[in-house]
Enzyme design. Structure first.
Site, short mmCIF file in Angstrom:
data_model
loop_
_atom_site.label_atom_id
_atom_site.label_comp_id
_atom_site.label_asym_id
_atom_site.label_seq_id
_atom_site.Cartn_x
_atom_site.Cartn_y
_atom_site.Cartn_z
N ASP A 110 0.86 -1.18 0.00
CA ASP A 110 0.00 0.00 0.00
C ASP A 110 0.89 1.23 0.00
OD1 ASP A 110 -2.67 1.38 0.40
OD2 ASP A 110 -1.60 2.09 2.18
N GLU A 149 -1.50 -1.70 -5.86
CA GLU A 149 -2.73 -1.05 -6.28
C GLU A 149 -2.47 -0.20 -7.51
OE1 GLU A 149 -6.43 1.38 -4.15
OE2 GLU A 149 -4.46 1.27 -3.20
N ASP A 176 -3.27 1.70 6.98
CA ASP A 176 -2.38 1.31 5.88
C ASP A 176 -2.05 -0.17 5.94
OD1 ASP A 176 -2.35 3.96 5.10
OD2 ASP A 176 -0.56 4.44 6.26
#
Length: 456
Positions: free
Chosen positions: A197, A281, A362
């Site tokens: 992340d 991502e 996170d």
């Protein structure tokens, strides 16, 4: 797989002037090709091909008094400039045909005041690396190279780049074997997988709990950059002192970019060497830079970091997968998969109402990216093992492929054969089929009469 290896060059006064002449000649040929294609478009003529432009702008232009100085440089960089422009035009036309893939601007004219210039020499040019470790370029001379590592194989081309700071670089293109690179790659990490992340406060949070703080190279250098920028703006335009101040400012920006690139390389190499699968991502960086945190987003350099992860995973035989950007990784509970309605940015601890999970937001997002990446990667492997048509491959015990059974049965009537028409005239639903002896004019008039009766 093609890889680039960049090395610093230190040309003397003579090779520097020769490189400037080569880059200027390539720029002139590029601009002449742009002008010729734009003129052909205005006159409605066919699009000039690269071969025709090469004959007109290089071979024949050398024989004229206006372009006789093109003979002083190698012809290969000039031809490569035309090839680069041809690829640019193809990308532009492809974007017009496929607007959903993004708009690409057409190639334009190049300015002699551009701070970044480059030329490419292929093997046809006859360049070589001398036994003393110098780079020998045709009609340029030998240039000292600072070799930081050895080339794994013979390069196919070399691109000479001059950046805004006045530094020269040699970029070698190497074609490597993926299987050989896989054997030489580190095998640490076992079957470890990592979900990543990305953020601004913490550059990266891994699913195993590793937190990488953001170095913020641009923020740390802002004070010195502001001072150098003021010194540059105070110099008189067109003076030598202003050019010196510009080079000093460009060197400061280059130092920030070099530090950021070094950080990305070291972190991406560490992650790829310690994990067999990496899931990230798919961030919309172009949209994120429009907000208030645009400077911090540019300073992080997420796109460059993800590109490094992707090519290093491909080189070392690792699994790399991007999770859809609309996947709610921050709002989803990593334990019970409950999705919350909203999670403000100020909320740094994720709290699930369904199962009572308390976790750093996170860290929770990294766990969700790991789970979603596994699911997406499994679907990609399944689709890759399934041929077109959605039929799964079947094999016999000895490994032979079994022909899949078709889903749609074949037609019972043979396709493509039709009975011969009746030689007599057939009037059916307003269609007239003329016989051999019937006059074609009579058949047309009969068909017109039938169409008129239908209109009434």
């Amino acid at each position: 797989m093609e890889l680039r290896y960049n090395f610093r060059l230190y040309p003397g006064p003579g090779p520097s002037r020769a490189l400037a002449q080569v880059m200027g000649s390539a720029r002139v040929v590029w601009n002449d090709a742009i002008a010729a294609r734009q003129a052909a478009h205005r006159l409605g003529l066919p699009f000039p091909t690269t071969g025709d432009l090469s004959k007109l702008l290089i071979t024949q232009a050398k024989r004229t008094a206006e372009r006789a100085w093109l003979s002083a440089v190698s012809a290969v960089p000039l031809q490569q400039a035309l090839r680069d422009q041809d690829r640019a035009w193809r990308a532009f036309f492809r974007s017009l045909a496929r607007p959903q893939e993004g708009r690409v601007c057409p190639p334009g004219f190049r300015s002699r005041k551009s701070r970044r210039q480059s030329v490419r020499f292929t093997n046809n040019a006859g360049w070589k690396i001398t036994p003393g470790g110098r780079l020998s370029l045709p009609k340029v001379g030998e240039i000292p190279v600072r070799w930081s590592r050895a080339l794994p194989s013979a390069p196919t081309s070399v691109t000479i780049v001059k950046d805004a700071a006045g530094r020269y670089w040699a970029s070698f293109v190497i074609t490597t074997d993926t299987s050989a690179a896989l054997d030489a790659a580190p095998t640490g990490g076992g079957a470890a997988e990592a979900g990543i992340d990305l953020g601004l406060t913490c550059f990266a949070v891994l699913s195993d709990g590793t937190r990488v703080s953001s170095p913020r190279f641009l923020r740390r250098a802002e004070k010195k950059l502001r001072r150098t920028q003021r010194q540059h703006s105070r110099k008189q335009k067109g003076s030598k002192n202003r050019e010196k101040a510009r080079i000093a400012l460009a060197k400061q920006h280059a130092r920030v970019a070099d530090r950021r690139r070094d950080f990305h390389h070291k972190l991406s190499t560490k992650i790829i060497s310690e994990n067999q699968a990496v899931y990230v991502e798919d961030l919309a960086v172009a949209a994120l830079v429009r907000g208030r945190a645009s400077r911090s987003v540019h300073d992080a350099g997420w796109a460059a970091f993800l590109a490094m992860l992707e090519y290093k995973a491909k080189r070392d035989g690792r699994v790399f997968c991007r999770v859809d950007r609309w996947f709610p990784s921050t709002k989803t509970c990593s334990r019970c998969r409950h999705v919350k309605a909203e999670v403000p940015l100020s909320t740094r601890v994720f709290e699930c109402e369904a199962c009572g999970l308390l976790m750093d937001r996170d860290q929770n997002a990294a766990h969700n990216i790991l789970a979603e990446g596994r699911r997406v990667a499994a679907g990609q492997r399944e689709s890759a093992a399934t041929p077109l048509g959605g039929v799964r491959r079947r094999e016999t015990p000895d490994g032979a492929l079994v022909r899949p059974r078709p889903k749609v049965p074949a037609r019972r009537v043979e396709a493509g054969t039709h009975p011969k028409p009746d030689p007599t005239s057939v009037r059916k639903a307003g269609i007239v089929t003329a016989s051999r002896g019937e006059d074609a004019k009579t058949a047309r008039s009969s068909q017109q009469h039938t169409a008129a009766s239908f209109s009434h």
